[in-house]
Design a protein around this motif. Structure first.
Motif, PDB file in Angstrom:
ATOM      1  N   LYS A   1       1.118  -0.906   0.323  1.00  0.00           N
ATOM      2  CA  LYS A   1      -0.081  -0.235   0.152  1.00  0.00           C
ATOM      3  C   LYS A   1       0.799   1.310  -0.400  1.00  0.00           C
ATOM      4  O   LYS A   1       0.388   1.711  -1.219  1.00  0.00           O
ATOM      5  N   GLN A   2       1.914   1.194   0.783  1.00  0.00           N
ATOM      6  CA  GLN A   2       2.331   2.312   0.507  1.00  0.00           C
ATOM      7  C   GLN A   2       3.420   2.266  -0.401  1.00  0.00           C
ATOM      8  O   GLN A   2       3.550   4.167  -1.034  1.00  0.00           O
TER       9      GLN A   2
ATOM     10  N   ILE B   1       2.771   5.678  -2.833  1.00  0.00           N
ATOM     11  CA  ILE B   1       3.687   6.850  -2.477  1.00  0.00           C
ATOM     12  C   ILE B   1       4.452   6.863  -4.196  1.00  0.00           C
ATOM     13  O   ILE B   1       4.807   8.374  -5.318  1.00  0.00           O
TER      14      ILE B   1
ATOM     15  N   THR C   1      -4.429  10.072   6.069  1.00  0.00           N
ATOM     16  CA  THR C   1      -3.343   8.406   6.183  1.00  0.00           C
ATOM     17  C   THR C   1      -2.293   8.964   5.171  1.00  0.00           C
ATOM     18  O   THR C   1      -0.804   8.934   5.831  1.00  0.00           O
TER      19      THR C   1
ATOM     20  N   LEU D   1       1.791   9.535   5.184  1.00  0.00           N
ATOM     21  CA  LEU D   1       2.851   9.107   4.623  1.00  0.00           C
ATOM     22  C   LEU D   1       3.601   9.640   3.830  1.00  0.00           C
ATOM     23  O   LEU D   1       5.005   9.833   3.720  1.00  0.00           O
TER      24      LEU D   1
ATOM     25  N   VAL E   1       7.322  10.647   4.105  1.00  0.00           N
ATOM     26  CA  VAL E   1       8.276   9.409   3.522  1.00  0.00           C
ATOM     27  C   VAL E   1       9.741  11.087   2.840  1.00  0.00           C
ATOM     28  O   VAL E   1      10.306  10.928   2.224  1.00  0.00           O
TER      29      VAL E   1
ATOM     30  N   VAL F   1      11.037   4.245  -0.801  1.00  0.00           N
ATOM     31  CA  VAL F   1      10.431   3.996   0.646  1.00  0.00           C
ATOM     32  C   VAL F   1      11.698   3.954   2.025  1.00  0.00           C
ATOM     33  O   VAL F   1      11.614   4.391   2.868  1.00  0.00           O
TER      34      VAL F   1
END
Length: 306
Positions: free
Chosen positions: A40-41, A45, A67, A71, A75, A302
């Motif tokens: 998901k990250q 990104i 959220t 994030l 990052v 990440v």
């Protein structure tokens, strides 16, 4: 059946309770948590780095916009720190410098005396190596001597050899480069004079006027006049506006906090340097400059920013 009351509702007369069943509750627990799984990250990104808006990413991924914002800031700050460590002892030969305009909260003409200091116009100073297309440093601030000094000082401490620098006619660069490099630099300016259009057609409302003349000047040292140019950094500005939704023209996207803006800039340039393949180089700018030996993925970015 779980029963929740809307925020700000204090009685049944003011608001009808919102009912959430177990499946919806599991959705909130899975996607609205502060910690997202790596897939998901990476998805979020990647979308941010390619210019998608926060709201569109929320619709695509099902992750709440707050959220996504947290994030992105996390990052982005990590990317800025990572580049500060990686961009050292660089062997650049020819740099071009320029600044790009944006705003935080509201445009300058709407700023009131009671607004916070970081609201209004914001400028991002950046430099690009004309040979490797690497962006070794950037600085977010006002379009003044203080920001120019801090930016040029940061660039100077990352270089290991004498180089040629090209800028536009902004006077703040002259004293900043002289203080940072002394006489150990070849510095030239290119000054473009634009014409005045008496009547502007709708098709050219947002286009710059035609250039009437171009003048090149040697400021420090003996720069090669053939190489005095800001074409690459102006093209970089176009790429930045395309891939940073906060800087896109004629949209509703903008930053509400300076912290968010700076994090977005850090993420953009880290993605540009280490992940995005440059077609003319057939590799990333970081590989061309010898900063990295291989292509980075968004996952690598990440992890490096953690």
């Amino acid at each position: 059946m779980l029963r929740l009351v809307r925020a700000g509702c204090y009685s049944r007369r003011n608001c009808t309770p919102k009912n959430i069943d177990n499946s919806q509750l599991m959705y909130y627990i899975k996607y609205m948590a502060n910690v997202l799984n790596m897939d998901k990250q990476i998805m979020i990104i990647s979308a941010l780095a390619e210019g998608s808006s926060i709201r569109s990413i929320e619709r695509m991924t099902g992750v709440h916009r707050d959220t996504i914002m947290r994030l992105g800031v996390k990052v982005g700050k990590g990317c800025t720190a990572m580049m500060d460590e990686q961009m050292r002892n660089l062997s650049c030969n020819r740099l071009e410098m320029d600044e790009i305009w944006g705003f935080v909260g509201k445009k300058e003409r709407h700023v009131r005396p009671e607004d916070p200091e970081d609201v209004g116009s914001v400028w991002t100073f950046c430099a690009i190596d004309a040979e490797t297309k690497l962006v070794p440093a950037f600085k977010v601030g006002n379009r003044d001597s203080a920001t120019a000094d801090a930016f040029v000082q940061d660039v100077a401490k990352r270089m290991r050899n004498r180089l040629q620098i090209s800028t536009d006619g902004l006077n703040a660069y002259v004293e900043a480069i002289e203080r940072a490099f002394g006489g150990d630099v070849e510095y030239g300016q290119i000054i473009k004079v634009y014409g005045i259009e008496e009547s502007i057609t709708p098709q050219r409302r947002y286009s710059a006027p035609a250039i009437q003349s171009v003048e090149k000047k040697a400021i420090i040292g003996r720069p090669d006049f053939r190489l005095i140019s800001t074409s690459y950094v102006e093209r970089l500005n176009a790429t930045t506006r395309l891939h940073m939704k906060r800087l896109a023209r004629l949209t509703h996207a903008f930053s509400k906090k300076r912290e968010n803006f700076e994090a977005a800039v850090g993420l953009h340039f880290a993605y540009y340097n280490f992940v995005r393949r440059h077609n003319t180089l057939r590799c990333t700018p970081a590989m061309a400059a010898g900063v990295s030996r291989e292509f980075w993925s968004v996952g690598d970015l990440v992890e490096a920013s953690a």
